[in-house]
Motif scaffolding. Structure first.
Motif, short mmCIF file in Angstrom:
data_model
loop_
_atom_site.label_atom_id
_atom_site.label_comp_id
_atom_site.label_asym_id
_atom_site.label_seq_id
_atom_site.Cartn_x
_atom_site.Cartn_y
_atom_site.Cartn_z
N VAL A 71 60.32 70.81 20.97
CA VAL A 71 60.40 72.17 20.33
C VAL A 71 60.07 72.18 18.91
O VAL A 71 60.68 71.36 18.13
N ALA A 72 59.00 73.01 18.45
CA ALA A 72 58.87 72.83 17.04
C ALA A 72 58.72 74.46 16.63
O ALA A 72 59.04 75.24 17.31
N ARG A 73 58.78 74.78 15.29
CA ARG A 73 58.54 75.82 14.56
C ARG A 73 57.71 76.14 13.67
O ARG A 73 57.33 75.08 13.05
N GLU A 74 57.21 77.29 13.52
CA GLU A 74 56.26 77.42 12.44
C GLU A 74 56.78 78.60 11.40
O GLU A 74 56.75 79.68 11.89
N PRO A 75 57.37 78.33 10.43
CA PRO A 75 58.18 79.19 9.58
C PRO A 75 57.23 80.33 8.88
O PRO A 75 56.03 79.96 8.86
N SER A 76 57.84 81.39 8.59
CA SER A 76 57.03 82.40 7.73
C SER A 76 56.72 81.86 6.35
O SER A 76 57.30 80.93 5.96
N SER A 77 55.99 82.68 5.67
CA SER A 77 55.72 82.31 4.27
C SER A 77 56.94 82.41 3.52
O SER A 77 57.03 81.65 2.41
N LYS A 78 57.87 83.20 3.57
CA LYS A 78 59.14 83.52 3.00
C LYS A 78 60.03 82.39 3.71
O LYS A 78 61.22 82.29 2.88
N PHE A 130 57.18 82.33 13.45
CA PHE A 130 58.11 83.49 12.61
C PHE A 130 57.17 84.14 11.76
O PHE A 130 56.27 83.40 11.00
N ASP A 131 57.03 85.52 11.57
CA ASP A 131 56.46 86.37 10.90
C ASP A 131 57.16 87.61 10.48
O ASP A 131 57.74 88.26 11.13
#
Length: 215
Positions: A71-78, A130-131
């Motif tokens: 399991v991985a994540r791609e954070p938002s720019s913030k 996340f966006d």
């Protein structure tokens, strides 16, 4: 004066007779009342619930074969704090499902996540993206706390995307009211825990369907 002792004896006999009659009447009345009492109905004994009562409903949403998830994540720019809370609970909930092992891959973007899945022989790669929802109903929302959360599942060996799920995080006190139109649209949740649970259940349900289709 000679008649007085006899008169007293008669009064004594009448008193004893009256007392005996009263006792007999009370005893008869008591017996009659006790005879009218109906026996108390037997109380039903509750049947204890066994595991067989609940097993069929629960087993329908359980995996029959072991599954390994990376399991991985791609954070938002913030990179909001709510993103950390959602991902942490998401990873935890996946690991709580029966026959599911979930490992944390850290932060990854979509292409590296697909490549990682391609290099795996059996482990499935799950990516949570996340966006921040900054554009709502034609209005730009500065410092919006709301999030569009996307869940992508990549197949091992091929790296192909096999599932895409969505959950909308509506922060309490956010700028715009948004109605939940699930199941025809994206489910909306107002707590980070609820978002994580919804996302984990979407992945779990896809895994169940995948296992069923292989039979």
């Amino acid at each position: 004066m000679k008649m007085l002792p006899g008169f007293q004896r008669n009064r004594h006999k009448k008193g004893v007779l009256a007392a005996s009659s009263l006792l007999l009447l009370l005893a008869t009345h008591t017996i009659a009342q006790s005879g009218r009492r109906a026996p108390k109905p037997a109380q039903p004994v509750p049947t204890p619930q066994t595991d067989t009562d609940t097993t069929p409903a629960n087993s329908a949403r359980e995996l029959k074969e072991p599954v390994s998830l990376l399991v991985a994540r791609e954070p938002s720019s913030k990179h909001l704090l709510s993103e950390d809370a959602i991902f942490s609970t998401f990873l935890q909930k996946l690991g709580e499902f029966k026959k599911v092992t979930a490992s944390n891959l850290g932060d990854l973007k979509r292409d590296p996540a697909a490549k990682r899945a391609k290099s795996e022989t059996s482990s499935i790669v799950v990516l949570m993206q996340f966006d921040v929802d900054e554009f709502q109903k034609g209005t730009i929302i500065l410092n919006s706390p709301d999030l569009n959360v996307k869940i992508l599942v990549f197949e091992p060996q091929t790296g192909q995307k096999k599932f895409e799920g969505k959950v909308y995080y509506k922060a309490v006190g956010g700028p715009m009211l948004k109605k939940d139109n699930w199941p025809t649209g994206t489910p909306i949740r107002i707590t980070t825990e609820a978002v994580a649970i919804e996302a984990a259940e979407q992945v779990r349900d896809w895994l169940i369907v995948k296992n069923l289709s292989r039979r």
